[in-house]
Design a protein around this motif. Structure first.
Motif, PDB file in Angstrom:
ATOM      1  N   LEU A 245      70.262  53.942  56.391  1.00 53.24           N
ATOM      2  CA  LEU A 245      71.080  52.742  56.559  1.00 53.24           C
ATOM      3  C   LEU A 245      71.885  52.452  55.292  1.00 53.24           C
ATOM      4  O   LEU A 245      73.095  52.157  55.363  1.00 53.24           O
ATOM      5  CB  LEU A 245      70.185  51.548  56.903  1.00 53.24           C
ATOM      6  CG  LEU A 245      70.873  50.181  57.012  1.00 53.24           C
ATOM      7  CD1 LEU A 245      71.888  50.176  58.145  1.00 53.24           C
ATOM      8  CD2 LEU A 245      69.829  49.076  57.229  1.00 53.24           C
TER       9      LEU A 245
ATOM     10  N   LYS B  27      77.221  52.212  60.965  1.00 53.49           N
ATOM     11  CA  LYS B  27      77.538  53.594  61.305  1.00 53.49           C
ATOM     12  C   LYS B  27      78.796  53.681  62.175  1.00 53.49           C
ATOM     13  O   LYS B  27      79.563  54.652  62.085  1.00 53.49           O
ATOM     14  CB  LYS B  27      76.354  54.248  62.015  1.00 53.49           C
ATOM     15  CG  LYS B  27      75.230  54.642  61.058  1.00 53.49           C
ATOM     16  CD  LYS B  27      74.141  55.405  61.775  1.00 53.49           C
ATOM     17  CE  LYS B  27      73.177  56.023  60.767  1.00 53.49           C
ATOM     18  NZ  LYS B  27      73.818  57.109  59.994  1.00 53.49           N
TER      19      LYS B  27
ATOM     20  N   ALA C 227      72.458  48.573  61.588  1.00 49.68           N
ATOM     21  CA  ALA C 227      72.666  50.000  61.379  1.00 49.68           C
ATOM     22  C   ALA C 227      73.746  50.534  62.320  1.00 49.68           C
ATOM     23  O   ALA C 227      74.596  51.349  61.921  1.00 49.68           O
ATOM     24  CB  ALA C 227      71.355  50.757  61.599  1.00 49.68           C
TER      25      ALA C 227
ATOM     26  N   HIS D 164      67.785  44.767  62.372  1.00 51.30           N
ATOM     27  CA  HIS D 164      67.912  46.035  61.646  1.00 51.30           C
ATOM     28  C   HIS D 164      68.727  47.049  62.454  1.00 51.30           C
ATOM     29  O   HIS D 164      69.673  47.656  61.932  1.00 51.30           O
ATOM     30  CB  HIS D 164      66.521  46.586  61.368  1.00 51.30           C
ATOM     31  CG  HIS D 164      66.525  47.934  60.715  1.00 51.30           C
ATOM     32  ND1 HIS D 164      66.606  48.089  59.350  1.00 51.30           N
ATOM     33  CD2 HIS D 164      66.472  49.185  61.236  1.00 51.30           C
ATOM     34  CE1 HIS D 164      66.590  49.380  59.058  1.00 51.30           C
ATOM     35  NE2 HIS D 164      66.505  50.068  60.186  1.00 51.30           N
TER      36      HIS D 164
ATOM     37  N   THR E 152      67.727  45.272  55.622  1.00 51.83           N
ATOM     38  CA  THR E 152      68.720  44.753  56.570  1.00 51.83           C
ATOM     39  C   THR E 152      69.546  43.652  55.925  1.00 51.83           C
ATOM     40  O   THR E 152      70.774  43.597  56.069  1.00 51.83           O
ATOM     41  CB  THR E 152      68.026  44.218  57.832  1.00 51.83           C
ATOM     42  OG1 THR E 152      67.300  45.286  58.453  1.00 51.83           O
ATOM     43  CG2 THR E 152      69.039  43.668  58.820  1.00 51.83           C
TER      44      THR E 152
ATOM     45  N   ARG F  91      64.334  55.219  57.447  1.00 52.12           N
ATOM     46  CA  ARG F  91      65.444  54.558  58.134  1.00 52.12           C
ATOM     47  C   ARG F  91      66.301  53.767  57.155  1.00 52.12           C
ATOM     48  O   ARG F  91      67.529  53.740  57.259  1.00 52.12           O
ATOM     49  CB  ARG F  91      64.898  53.621  59.209  1.00 52.12           C
ATOM     50  CG  ARG F  91      64.223  54.331  60.366  1.00 52.12           C
ATOM     51  CD  ARG F  91      63.691  53.311  61.366  1.00 52.12           C
ATOM     52  NE  ARG F  91      62.985  53.967  62.471  1.00 52.12           N
ATOM     53  CZ  ARG F  91      62.380  53.318  63.455  1.00 52.12           C
ATOM     54  NH1 ARG F  91      62.404  52.001  63.473  1.00 52.12           N
ATOM     55  NH2 ARG F  91      61.771  53.981  64.411  1.00 52.12           N
TER      56      ARG F  91
END
Length: 395
Positions: A272, A217, A213, A209, A306, A268
């Motif tokens: 994401l 990003k 992320a 995960h 994810t 989160r």
């Protein structure tokens, strides 16, 4: 000899796995017991001195000396696990016992004590018969052989009976102790293997995960670099925070104090999905979920989102949570690496199975993928013990 195999296939005996317990069965206690038995050849030699003289006495002493030497050899063979050698030596001891009877008379049965004791250790199925024959022989033979001018050998019979029983009891204790040592070694191996599997599963779920992320990003920051420098710097700052969080998560996973909450994973996951350009339809509250299910559902949301970002190529993702179920749907391609058969889903199935639930994963029509986890509402379970220090706020 009890043994187990290491993961590499090498044989490891129970004694090697626990040397302290090995010393209990094979150390000074056994040496003291075996040494104490040497008093019986001495008593037999005294019997030879009382019943024989001249050449007869010399022959009797020689047989007793030979018996003592063979007794030591037999004891060493038993201690080293050479059962076949020890059995052959026990036959020699029995022959020497018979040979000394004319010279020591009833006192020869003191040597018979050593023979019966070895038989009870080497051949447990013969122990009762050997004990009965030896005891009755010590009582009846001196009485039946009139030239010996003695009555029943009660003292010799009692010595043979109780000594042989003591040796047999010690042998049973030593065997049981070795079995317990082997069982404890196996339990320790299984516990170690289970811990390694837990760490591997947690690291996969946590790092999968976090790294996904960070990748998403970082790409977003690259795209924004020429358009909006401020937003690009904000995304890179988020990447730094994610990397720090990933490091903290890894340390927590290794130490066994990792706690996942559904609310945190939804927050989160929303960030994401936003960074990946996926419309997020996620609940803002988790009050409808049973408290006992929130940690497990947090792992489900983490793994599911994810996989959406990594494999689905979706435009929209929806998460629906309830008291005993959580469902993640996307409108992506529905197939791809890791969709349905990856290590993450396998680890998730293990978590859900431990909670008594079930996992459904598969493509949707006409496109998309669905992951659904259901836990029976009447199942009372805790992923950690009720007084887990993490839940109570202790380090």
């Amino acid at each position: 000899m009890l043994e187990r195999r290491t993961k590499g296939g090498a044989k490891v005996t129970a004694e090697e796995a626990d040397p302290d317990s090995h010393r209990w069965a094979h150390g000074w206690r056994r040496i003291m017991l075996a040494t104490g038995m040497l008093i019986y050849p001495g008593l037999t030699a005294l019997g030879v001195a009382h019943t024989a003289s001249g050449a007869g006495a010399i022959a009797g002493y020689a047989i007793v000396a030979a018996f003592t030497g063979c007794y030591v050899i037999t004891g060493v063979a038993v201690a080293r696990g050479r059962s076949r050698h020890a059995e052959l030596m026990a036959v020699v001891l029995a022959a020497l016992f018979v040979a000394v009877l004319p010279f020591a008379h009833a006192d020869a049965f003191f040597l018979g004590t050593g023979v019966v004791s070895f038989v009870s250790v080497l051949r447990p199925d013969w122990a009762a018969r050997a004990l009965a024959i030896g005891t009755l022989g010590a009582i009846l033979l001196p009485w039946a052989v009139r030239p010996w001018h003695s009555g029943p050998g009660w003292f010799q019979a009692l010595a043979l009976l109780f000594t042989s029983l003591t040796v047999r009891a010690f042998s049973e204790i030593a065997t049981t102790n070795r079995a317990l040592v082997a069982a404890r070694a196996e339990v320790a191996r299984l516990a170690s293997e289970a811990e390694r599997n837990r760490i591997a599963r947690d690291l996969h779920d946590l790092l999968g995960h976090s790294l996904t992320a960070i990748t998403v990003k970082s790409r977003l920051a690259q795209r924004l670099a020429g358009k909006d420098a401020g937003q690009s710097l904000a995304e890179m700052a988020a990447v730094e925070n994610l990397s720090r969080q990933a490091l903290a998560d890894v340390r927590a996973a290794v130490s066994g104090y990792r706690e996942v909450t559904l609310a945190a994973e939804l927050a989160r996951g929303r960030e994401l999905l936003r960074a990946a350009g996926v419309v997020a339809d996620l609940p803002h509250a988790t009050d409808s979920v049973a408290p006992a299910n929130r940690e497990l559902f947090g792992w489900v949301v983490r793994e599911g989102l994810t996989n959406v970002v990594r494999h689905a190529r979706a435009n929209r993702c929806t998460v629906v949570v309830g008291d005993g179920s959580v469902e993640i749907r996307d409108d992506g391609r529905g197939t791809g690496p890791g969709a349905g058969d990856g290590k993450g889903l396998a680890g998730l199935r293990e978590r859900v199975a431990a909670a008594g639930g079930s996992v459904e994963a598969g493509p949707l029509s006409p496109r998309g993928w669905r992951l659904r986890v259901t836990v029976p509402s009447d199942t009372r379970r805790h992923l950690r013990p009720p007084h887990d220090p993490v839940r109570e706020g202790n380090p």
